[in-house]
Design a protein around this motif. Structure first.
Motif, PDB file in Angstrom:
ATOM      1  N   LEU A 197      -6.507  10.454  51.508  1.00  0.00           N
ATOM      2  CA  LEU A 197      -7.176   9.854  52.663  1.00  0.00           C
ATOM      3  C   LEU A 197      -6.795   8.384  52.845  1.00  0.00           C
ATOM      4  N   LYS A 198      -6.656   7.654  51.741  1.00  0.00           N
ATOM      5  CA  LYS A 198      -6.269   6.241  51.844  1.00  0.00           C
ATOM      6  C   LYS A 198      -4.876   6.105  52.439  1.00  0.00           C
ATOM      7  N   GLN A 199      -3.983   6.986  52.007  1.00  0.00           N
ATOM      8  CA  GLN A 199      -2.621   6.987  52.536  1.00  0.00           C
ATOM      9  C   GLN A 199      -2.627   7.281  54.036  1.00  0.00           C
ATOM     10  N   LEU A 200      -3.490   8.235  54.434  1.00  0.00           N
ATOM     11  CA  LEU A 200      -3.608   8.619  55.834  1.00  0.00           C
ATOM     12  C   LEU A 200      -4.129   7.455  56.674  1.00  0.00           C
ATOM     13  N   GLN A 201      -5.115   6.732  56.138  1.00  0.00           N
ATOM     14  CA  GLN A 201      -5.682   5.580  56.841  1.00  0.00           C
ATOM     15  C   GLN A 201      -4.664   4.448  56.975  1.00  0.00           C
ATOM     16  N   GLN A 202      -3.878   4.254  55.946  1.00  0.00           N
ATOM     17  CA  GLN A 202      -2.872   3.191  55.950  1.00  0.00           C
ATOM     18  C   GLN A 202      -1.759   3.463  56.969  1.00  0.00           C
ATOM     19  N   ASN A 203      -1.502   4.757  57.239  1.00  0.00           N
ATOM     20  CA  ASN A 203      -0.390   5.132  58.110  1.00  0.00           C
ATOM     21  C   ASN A 203      -0.818   5.518  59.526  1.00  0.00           C
ATOM     22  N   TRP A 204      -2.006   5.113  59.953  1.00  0.00           N
ATOM     23  CA  TRP A 204      -2.482   5.555  61.270  1.00  0.00           C
ATOM     24  C   TRP A 204      -1.633   4.984  62.414  1.00  0.00           C
ATOM     25  N   LYS A 205      -1.112   3.764  62.247  1.00  0.00           N
ATOM     26  CA  LYS A 205      -0.248   3.188  63.290  1.00  0.00           C
ATOM     27  C   LYS A 205       1.036   4.001  63.432  1.00  0.00           C
ATOM     28  N   ALA A 206       1.610   4.360  62.288  1.00  0.00           N
ATOM     29  CA  ALA A 206       2.834   5.166  62.300  1.00  0.00           C
ATOM     30  C   ALA A 206       2.566   6.532  62.916  1.00  0.00           C
ATOM     31  N   ALA A 207       1.408   7.112  62.597  1.00  0.00           N
ATOM     32  CA  ALA A 207       1.055   8.430  63.131  1.00  0.00           C
ATOM     33  C   ALA A 207       0.964   8.396  64.662  1.00  0.00           C
ATOM     34  N   PHE A 208       0.325   7.355  65.201  1.00  0.00           N
ATOM     35  CA  PHE A 208       0.214   7.208  66.658  1.00  0.00           C
ATOM     36  C   PHE A 208       1.591   7.017  67.297  1.00  0.00           C
ATOM     37  N   SER A 209       2.411   6.187  66.676  1.00  0.00           N
ATOM     38  CA  SER A 209       3.744   5.911  67.195  1.00  0.00           C
ATOM     39  C   SER A 209       4.607   7.175  67.214  1.00  0.00           C
ATOM     40  N   VAL A 210       4.557   7.944  66.114  1.00  0.00           N
ATOM     41  CA  VAL A 210       5.321   9.189  66.014  1.00  0.00           C
ATOM     42  C   VAL A 210       4.841  10.198  67.052  1.00  0.00           C
ATOM     43  N   ALA A 211       3.520  10.310  67.200  1.00  0.00           N
ATOM     44  CA  ALA A 211       2.948  11.275  68.148  1.00  0.00           C
ATOM     45  C   ALA A 211       3.350  10.951  69.584  1.00  0.00           C
ATOM     46  N   ILE A 212       3.226   9.678  69.966  1.00  0.00           N
ATOM     47  CA  ILE A 212       3.510   9.298  71.355  1.00  0.00           C
ATOM     48  C   ILE A 212       4.997   9.459  71.681  1.00  0.00           C
ATOM     49  N   ALA A 213       5.873   8.942  70.798  1.00  0.00           N
ATOM     50  CA  ALA A 213       7.313   9.096  71.038  1.00  0.00           C
ATOM     51  C   ALA A 213       7.716  10.564  70.988  1.00  0.00           C
ATOM     52  N   GLY A 214       6.999  11.322  70.126  1.00  0.00           N
ATOM     53  CA  GLY A 214       7.281  12.749  69.988  1.00  0.00           C
ATOM     54  C   GLY A 214       6.721  13.595  71.116  1.00  0.00           C
ATOM     55  N   ILE A 215       6.001  12.974  72.036  1.00  0.00           N
ATOM     56  CA  ILE A 215       5.533  13.652  73.253  1.00  0.00           C
ATOM     57  C   ILE A 215       6.410  13.264  74.440  1.00  0.00           C
ATOM     58  N   VAL A 216       6.714  11.967  74.552  1.00  0.00           N
ATOM     59  CA  VAL A 216       7.451  11.463  75.715  1.00  0.00           C
ATOM     60  C   VAL A 216       8.847  12.080  75.821  1.00  0.00           C
ATOM     61  N   LEU A 217       9.622  12.047  74.746  1.00  0.00           N
ATOM     62  CA  LEU A 217      10.993  12.557  74.804  1.00  0.00           C
ATOM     63  C   LEU A 217      11.060  14.062  75.069  1.00  0.00           C
ATOM     64  N   PRO A 218      10.280  14.892  74.335  1.00  0.00           N
ATOM     65  CA  PRO A 218      10.318  16.329  74.634  1.00  0.00           C
ATOM     66  C   PRO A 218       9.836  16.663  76.047  1.00  0.00           C
ATOM     67  N   PHE A 219       8.857  15.902  76.541  1.00  0.00           N
ATOM     68  CA  PHE A 219       8.369  16.133  77.912  1.00  0.00           C
ATOM     69  C   PHE A 219       9.501  15.921  78.912  1.00  0.00           C
ATOM     70  N   ILE A 220      10.194  14.802  78.770  1.00  0.00           N
ATOM     71  CA  ILE A 220      11.305  14.495  79.682  1.00  0.00           C
ATOM     72  C   ILE A 220      12.407  15.540  79.539  1.00  0.00           C
ATOM     73  N   GLY A 221      12.727  15.884  78.283  1.00  0.00           N
ATOM     74  CA  GLY A 221      13.805  16.837  78.022  1.00  0.00           C
ATOM     75  C   GLY A 221      13.530  18.220  78.587  1.00  0.00           C
ATOM     76  N   ALA A 222      12.344  18.766  78.307  1.00  0.00           N
ATOM     77  CA  ALA A 222      11.995  20.116  78.780  1.00  0.00           C
ATOM     78  C   ALA A 222      11.854  20.138  80.300  1.00  0.00           C
ATOM     79  N   TYR A 223      11.295  19.083  80.864  1.00  0.00           N
ATOM     80  CA  TYR A 223      11.174  18.981  82.320  1.00  0.00           C
ATOM     81  C   TYR A 223      12.571  18.985  82.963  1.00  0.00           C
ATOM     82  N   GLY A 224      13.489  18.226  82.368  1.00  0.00           N
ATOM     83  CA  GLY A 224      14.847  18.152  82.879  1.00  0.00           C
ATOM     84  C   GLY A 224      15.566  19.491  82.834  1.00  0.00           C
ATOM     85  N   VAL A 225      15.392  20.231  81.733  1.00  0.00           N
ATOM     86  CA  VAL A 225      16.024  21.547  81.603  1.00  0.00           C
ATOM     87  C   VAL A 225      15.474  22.511  82.651  1.00  0.00           C
ATOM     88  N   ALA A 226      14.153  22.487  82.833  1.00  0.00           N
ATOM     89  CA  ALA A 226      13.519  23.369  83.830  1.00  0.00           C
ATOM     90  C   ALA A 226      14.024  23.055  85.235  1.00  0.00           C
TER      91      ALA A 226
END
Length: 394
Positions: free
Chosen positions: A74-103
Motif C-alpha cells: 500500500l505504501k508503494q501504491l501511495q508513493q506512485n499515485w502520480k505515475a499511475a495517473f500519468s500512465v492512465a491518462i497517456a494510456g487513454i489518449v493515444l489508444p483513443f486517437i489510434g482506434a478512432y483513426g483506424v475506424a
C-alpha cells in the motif's frame, strides 16, 4: 452433467498447457488462454461458453484481483499515485486517437469511430497480474504503478462511455455530475470501510466456532466490495482489489493469502482464463482481415507507447517505462463488456462485433510474452548496472 465434463477438460488442459508454456520460456497464462481458443467454438468446439462457465469465470477474476490486492504494498501504491495517473491518462489518449483513426480509415460512422476510441482506451490487468505474480514482480514499483493506473483507467473510461452514450442519445439520460459523484462516493466509502470496519469485522467473526471462519469472512468482504463496485458503475475487479488491500492491512493477511490461493487456482482462475478464449470466433473475419490486422497493431502499440510515455514523464527509466506500457496492453474482460454494451446501444455495428472481439482477444494473448520480455530486459539492465558499479568501486 455436461458442465462436469467441461470442468474436467478445462482443468486438465490448462495445467498441461501452462506447464508447456513455462517449458518454452513463456508465462503459464499464455498456454491457458490458448487452451480456451482450442477447446472453444473457434477450433474443436468441445467447450461452450455457458452460463455456468460465465459465473465460475466471474468468481475467478474476482479472486485473482483480490489476491493481487492482498499482495500489494500500500505504501508503494501511495508513493506512485502520480505515475499511475500519468500512465492512465497517456494510456487513454493515444489508444483513443489510434482506434478512432483506424475506424475512420475503414469508413465506419462517426459514432462508431468514437466508440472504438473509448473501447480500446480500456485496460484490464487481470492477465497482467498473473504474469507479474509468476515473475514475482507484483510488488515492485512498476507493478504497483500498473495496478494503480488500471484503477484510474477504469474510472475514466466508464465516464467517457457514459458521456458518449448520453450525448449520442443511445441510452437513458445520464447526469455527468451523478456519475462522477458515484465514483467519488465509491472510493470514499471503500476507504472508510476498509480502514475502520474490515479489521474489526474480521476480528469479530474470526472467533466463530465454525470451520474456516477467517477465509469465509475474507470472501464475504471480497464479494461485498465487488458487488458495491458494480452497483456504483465500476468494474467488480476494482472492488475485489480494494478488498484485498483492506485485508492486507490486518493480522489475517498471511492466513487468507495461503488459503485463498489453492481455492482460486484449483478451479476458478483456470476457468476464467479459458472463458476469454471461448469468445473467439473466426466467422466472417476473412472479409475484414485488413481492419483486424491494422486495428490490432494500433491497439497494441498505442497502449504500450502511451503507458510508457506516462511512466517516463514521472521519472521511470526507458526499460521500466516500456515494462509498464506492456502491462497496460491487455483489454481483456473490461473491453468485452464495453463491446457488448456498445452493440446493445447501437454504437458498435453488428457486422464489426466479431472482428472487434478478436482484436480484444489478441491484445490479451500478446500481453503476457511482451510483458515478460520487457521485465526480463529491465532486470538485465539493473544487473549490468550493478556489476558496472561494483567493478568501478575497485
Amino acid at each position: 452433467m455436461e458442465f462436469i465434463l467441461y470442468l474436467v477438460l478445462i482443468l486438465f488442459f490448462t495445467k498441461i498447457a501452462g506447464h508447456l508454456s513455462v517449458r518454452l520460456g513463456q508465462p503459464s497464462v499464455l498456454g491457458k488462454l490458448i487452451v480456451g481458443i482450442i477447446l472453444g467454438p473457434a477450433v474443436l468446439g468441445w467447450v461452450e461458453s455457458t452460463e455456468f462457465i460465465h459465473y465460475i469465470s466471474e468468481i475467478g477474476v474476482l479472486l485473482l484481483m483480490f489476491m493481487a490486492g492482498l499482495e500489494t504494498d500500500l505504501k508503494q501504491l501511495q508513493q506512485n499515485w502520480k505515475a499511475a495517473f500519468s500512465v492512465a491518462i497517456a494510456g487513454i489518449v493515444l489508444p483513443f486517437i489510434g482506434a478512432y483513426g483506424v475506424a475512420e480509415l475503414f469508413g465506419l460512422t462517426q459514432n462508431s469511430a468514437l466508440f472504438m476510441g473509448v473501447l480500446f482506451s480500456a485496460t484490464s490487468v487481470s492477465i497482467t497480474v498473473q504474469v507479474l505474480k509468476d515473475m514475482d514482480k507484483l510488488n515492485t514499483r512498476e507493478g504497483t504503478t500498473i495496478l494503480g493506473a488500471a484503477v484510474v483507467d477504469d474510472v475514466l473510461v466508464v465516464i467517457l462511455l457514459a458521456v458518449m452514450m448520453s450525448f449520442m442519445g443511445t441510452g437513458e439520460e445520464i447526469s455527468l455530475g451523478l456519475l462522477v459523484g458515484k465514483k467519488i462516493l465509491f472510493f470514499g466509502i471503500i476507504i472508510v470501510v476498509g480502514w475502520l470496519v474490515v479489521p474489526k469485522f474480521m476480528k469479530l467473526l474470526s472467533m466463530l466456532k465454525v470451520t474456516e471462519p477467517i477465509i469465509t469472512v475474507a470472501l464475504i468482504v471480497c464479494f461485498a466490495f465487488s458487488y458495491f463496485a458494480d452497483l456504483m458503475g465500476m468494474a467488480g475487479i476494482i472492488g475485489a482489489f480494494a478488498a484485498g488491500i483492506a485485508i492486507s492491512q490486518t493480522n489475517f493477511k498471511h492466513v487468507v493469502e495461503t488459503k485463498i490461493e489453492p481455492i482460486a487456482y484449483s478451479i476458478f482462475v483456470p476457468v476464467f482464463f479459458v472463458s476469454i478464449g471461448l469468445n473467439v470466433s473466426f466467422e466472417g473475419v476473412g472479409a475484414q482481415l485488413g481492419f483486424v490486422l491494422v486495428l490490432t497493431i494500433v491497439a497494441i502499440l498505442t497502449k504500450m507507447i502511451g503507458g510508457a510515455l506516462g511512466a517516463r514523464l514521472t521519472g521511470f527509466n526507458n526499460r521500466s517505462s516500456m515494462s509498464i506500457g506492456a502491462g497496460m496492453i491487455s483489454r481483456g474482460e473490461v473491453a468485452l463488456i464495453i463491446a457488448s454494451t456498445g452493440l446493445q446501444a447501437g454504437l458498435l455495428l453488428p457486422e464489426y462485433f466479431t472482428s472487434v472481439i478478436l482484436v480484444v482477444i489478441v491484445t490479451t494473448l500478446v500481453a503476457p510474452p511482451i510483458l515478460k520480455l520487457f521485465f526480463k530486459e529491465s532486470a538485465k539492465t539493473i544487473i549490468n548496472r550493478n556489476d558496472k558499479d561494483f567493478h568501478q568501486s575497485f
